[in-house]
Design a protein around this motif. Structure first.
Motif, PDB file in Angstrom:
ATOM      1  N   VAL A  48     -14.956   8.092  59.986  1.00  0.00           N
ATOM      2  CA  VAL A  48     -15.844   9.196  59.603  1.00  0.00           C
ATOM      3  C   VAL A  48     -17.106   9.248  60.478  1.00  0.00           C
ATOM      4  O   VAL A  48     -18.166   9.679  60.032  1.00  0.00           O
ATOM      5  N   PHE A  65     -16.385  18.173  49.023  1.00  0.00           N
ATOM      6  CA  PHE A  65     -15.790  16.954  48.482  1.00  0.00           C
ATOM      7  C   PHE A  65     -15.985  15.783  49.443  1.00  0.00           C
ATOM      8  O   PHE A  65     -16.014  15.957  50.664  1.00  0.00           O
ATOM      9  N   GLY A 110      -4.510   1.993  50.881  1.00  0.00           N
ATOM     10  CA  GLY A 110      -3.052   1.954  50.758  1.00  0.00           C
ATOM     11  C   GLY A 110      -2.561   1.434  49.419  1.00  0.00           C
ATOM     12  O   GLY A 110      -1.419   1.028  49.280  1.00  0.00           O
ATOM     13  N   ALA A 147      -7.356   5.996  46.195  1.00  0.00           N
ATOM     14  CA  ALA A 147      -7.953   7.306  46.510  1.00  0.00           C
ATOM     15  C   ALA A 147      -7.321   8.389  45.648  1.00  0.00           C
ATOM     16  O   ALA A 147      -8.011   9.238  45.082  1.00  0.00           O
ATOM     17  N   ASP A 203     -13.254  20.523  51.803  1.00  0.00           N
ATOM     18  CA  ASP A 203     -13.507  19.306  52.579  1.00  0.00           C
ATOM     19  C   ASP A 203     -13.097  19.537  54.031  1.00  0.00           C
ATOM     20  O   ASP A 203     -11.992  19.995  54.301  1.00  0.00           O
ATOM     21  N   ASN A 227     -10.256  13.009  60.484  1.00  0.00           N
ATOM     22  CA  ASN A 227      -9.378  11.860  60.746  1.00  0.00           C
ATOM     23  C   ASN A 227      -8.023  12.008  60.046  1.00  0.00           C
ATOM     24  O   ASN A 227      -7.902  12.657  58.999  1.00  0.00           O
TER      25      ASN A 227
HETATM   26  C1  LIG Z   1      -8.364   8.806  53.152  1.00  0.00           C
HETATM   27  C2  LIG Z   1      -8.621   7.567  52.285  1.00  0.00           C
HETATM   28  C3  LIG Z   1      -9.659   7.927  51.222  1.00  0.00           C
HETATM   29  C4  LIG Z   1      -7.303   7.178  51.605  1.00  0.00           C
HETATM   30  O1  LIG Z   1      -7.537   6.087  50.720  1.00  0.00           O
HETATM   31  P1  LIG Z   1      -6.335   5.179  50.141  1.00  0.00           P
HETATM   32  O2  LIG Z   1      -6.837   4.511  48.907  1.00  0.00           O
HETATM   33  O3  LIG Z   1      -5.800   4.340  51.218  1.00  0.00           O
HETATM   34  O4  LIG Z   1      -5.281   6.323  49.750  1.00  0.00           O
HETATM   35  P2  LIG Z   1      -4.096   6.168  48.697  1.00  0.00           P
HETATM   36  O5  LIG Z   1      -3.520   4.790  48.799  1.00  0.00           O
HETATM   37  O6  LIG Z   1      -4.518   6.642  47.355  1.00  0.00           O
HETATM   38  O7  LIG Z   1      -3.073   7.211  49.325  1.00  0.00           O
HETATM   39  C5  LIG Z   1      -3.234   8.611  49.132  1.00  0.00           C
HETATM   40  C6  LIG Z   1      -2.165   9.351  49.878  1.00  0.00           C
HETATM   41  O8  LIG Z   1      -2.458   9.379  51.276  1.00  0.00           O
HETATM   42  C7  LIG Z   1      -1.418   8.767  52.030  1.00  0.00           C
HETATM   43  N1  LIG Z   1      -2.044   7.919  53.045  1.00  0.00           N
HETATM   44  C8  LIG Z   1      -3.128   7.127  52.875  1.00  0.00           C
HETATM   45  N2  LIG Z   1      -3.394   6.470  54.016  1.00  0.00           N
HETATM   46  C9  LIG Z   1      -2.461   6.874  54.909  1.00  0.00           C
HETATM   47  C10 LIG Z   1      -2.187   6.535  56.259  1.00  0.00           C
HETATM   48  N3  LIG Z   1      -2.934   5.653  56.912  1.00  0.00           N
HETATM   49  N4  LIG Z   1      -1.131   7.129  56.871  1.00  0.00           N
HETATM   50  C11 LIG Z   1      -0.366   8.017  56.197  1.00  0.00           C
HETATM   51  N5  LIG Z   1      -0.561   8.361  54.901  1.00  0.00           N
HETATM   52  C12 LIG Z   1      -1.587   7.791  54.282  1.00  0.00           C
HETATM   53  C13 LIG Z   1      -0.651   7.918  51.046  1.00  0.00           C
HETATM   54  O9  LIG Z   1       0.700   7.774  51.431  1.00  0.00           O
HETATM   55  C14 LIG Z   1      -0.800   8.691  49.763  1.00  0.00           C
HETATM   56  O10 LIG Z   1       0.164   9.719  49.671  1.00  0.00           O
HETATM   57  P3  LIG Z   1       1.121   9.835  48.374  1.00  0.00           P
HETATM   58  O11 LIG Z   1       0.178  10.103  47.240  1.00  0.00           O
HETATM   59  O12 LIG Z   1       1.993  11.001  48.680  1.00  0.00           O
HETATM   60  O13 LIG Z   1       1.801   8.532  48.272  1.00  0.00           O
HETATM   61  C15 LIG Z   1      -9.128   6.370  53.135  1.00  0.00           C
HETATM   62  O14 LIG Z   1      -8.244   6.150  54.207  1.00  0.00           O
HETATM   63  C16 LIG Z   1     -10.518   6.595  53.679  1.00  0.00           C
HETATM   64  O15 LIG Z   1     -11.508   6.242  53.041  1.00  0.00           O
HETATM   65  N6  LIG Z   1     -10.643   7.207  54.872  1.00  0.00           N
HETATM   66  C17 LIG Z   1     -11.922   7.525  55.455  1.00  0.00           C
HETATM   67  C18 LIG Z   1     -12.649   8.652  54.726  1.00  0.00           C
HETATM   68  C19 LIG Z   1     -11.810   9.916  54.612  1.00  0.00           C
HETATM   69  O16 LIG Z   1     -11.131  10.307  55.523  1.00  0.00           O
HETATM   70  N7  LIG Z   1     -11.897  10.585  53.428  1.00  0.00           N
HETATM   71  C20 LIG Z   1     -11.115  11.786  53.161  1.00  0.00           C
HETATM   72  C21 LIG Z   1     -11.825  12.994  53.529  1.00  0.00           C
HETATM   73  S1  LIG Z   1     -13.414  13.147  52.754  1.00  0.00           S
END
Ligand SMILES: CC(C)(COP(=O)(O)OP(=O)(O)OC[C@H]1O[C@@H](n2cnc3c(N)ncnc32)[C@H](O)[C@@H]1OP(=O)(O)O)[C@@H](O)C(=O)NCCC(=O)NCCS
Length: 172
Positions: free
Chosen positions: A38, A94, A104, A108, A130, A134
């Protein structure tokens, strides 16, 4: 605006932090692996925290709403929030961040569900946006059911409406 707020899921709960929990916010924003996605780390010095808390966590204008995400062992794993609420259009921006080491695990997805339930069903939101650059963020929002509004370079603008959120809830 609620002075305290907590909503429980199965894996995590979200809660408005107490002031002394801002040490975790500083840790989260200083974590390079987390913040690479981010735009890089952000410093959060002690002298900025009081004003930030007043604006983001307990705002008198009701424009921001900020929670930390915790496991049921009370370990903070990230943040989820909405900002710049517009009363007329009932829209806001958001934000969600899960600390890199806790990703993972479905945290989230559940935290999004919890805050959006509050936003659409109790707070009075109609739509939430939003802007994401990334890939993990795009995947997470898309998989959750957000719609793409526009794309520009690698930046994607997503939105979720109240109607769509409720439709998704009913499908689950
Ligand atoms: C995006 C983010 C919040 C995901 O958090 P997380 O706890 O790993 O996500 P979850 O485990 O709840 O997965 C949510 C979904 O995204 C998918 N996903 C998460 N990380 C992924 C990755 N690296 N590659 C592919 N898919 C991914 C999961 O498969 C899941 O899909 P499903 O519900 O169909 O199974 C985290 O990577 C993050 O903080 N990123 C930086 C900030 C950001 O980009 N925020 C979002 C926009 S504000």
């Amino acid at each position: 605006m609620l002075s305290s707020f907590r909503a429980d899921g199965n894996l995590v709960y979200i809660k408005k932090p107490n002031f002394d929990e801002l040490d975790y916010v500083a840790e989260l924003w200083a974590d390079e692996e987390t913040m690479n996605d981010v735009g890089g780390v952000v410093s959060f010095p002690v002298e900025k925290r009081e004003a930030w808390y007043r604006k983001m966590v307990n705002p008198s204008d009701g424009k921001n709403f900020y929670c930390l995400i915790y496991t049921f062992d009370d370990v903070p794993v990230g943040e989820v929030s909405f900002h710049r609420f517009d009363m007329e259009e009932r829209k806001a921006d958001f934000n969600i961040k899960i600390q890199a080491k806790y990703r993972g695990k479905g945290y989230a997805k559940e935290a999004m569900q919890l805050i959006l339930s509050y936003y659409f069903c109790d707070f009075g939101g109609q739509v939430i946006y939003d802007n994401v650059i990334n890939e993990k963020g795009k995947k997470a929002l898309q998989n959750f059911g957000f719609e793409i509004v526009s794309k520009f370079d690698n930046e994607v603008l997503f939105k979720m409406t109240k109607e769509r959120f409720i439709e998704l809830l009913n499908k689950k």
